[in-house]
Design an enzyme around this catalytic site. Sequence first.
Site, PDB file in Angstrom:
ATOM      1  CG  ASP A 202      -2.301   0.529   0.976  1.00  0.00           C
ATOM      2  OD1 ASP A 202      -2.708   0.609  -0.205  1.00  0.00           O
ATOM      3  OD2 ASP A 202      -2.991   0.861   1.958  1.00  0.00           O
TER       4      ASP A 202
ATOM      5  CG  ASP B 221      -7.445   0.240   2.422  1.00  0.00           C
ATOM      6  OD1 ASP B 221      -6.304  -0.275   2.424  1.00  0.00           O
ATOM      7  OD2 ASP B 221      -7.777   1.169   1.669  1.00  0.00           O
TER       8      ASP B 221
END
Length: 177
Positions: free
Chosen positions: A27, A80
């Site tokens: 990420d 997420d």
Amino acid sequence: MITVLQMARLPNIKVATVLLCCAFVYDIFWVFLSPLIFKDSVMIAVARGDNSGGESIPMLLRIPRVFDPWDGYDMIGFGDILFPGLLVSFAFRYDKANKKGILSGYFLWLIIGYGFGLFFTYLGLYLMNGHGQPALLYLVPCTLGVAVLLGLVRGELKHLWSYGTESPSLRETSGEI
């Protein structure tokens, strides 16, 4: 996402640590480091649908901004939600299997940690003037970090680390079956 969380199960904190740390680095790389290579943040461009006529991939949730006069929105990727969610669902199963109460278990504390992680994500968005933030940068420390710290404080980290990997004969003698 609910189906994935029902079907995929983390066996212990060891697997959760590897998975979440890899997702954490992934990420951060694609949001902050990819502009150094590709001149633009690849993850933000893909999420926004840049270069595709404004169409975005269906791998994120768009959350409308409440007080935005331009009707803007924030985005949160499925990863997420799913990666920390796998850890939270593991905590729920662990608490249930080990007959832990709501306060003496891990589930409630990881839910609270996830909430703080989301808060820090949106705080980061606000402080960075809306520049995309890798949510796992905040969510991983607030979930995995909470689980590891609680495990250390409670003296259960070794059990969390190797949970589900003991041989059946060892579990029978320790009363875990």
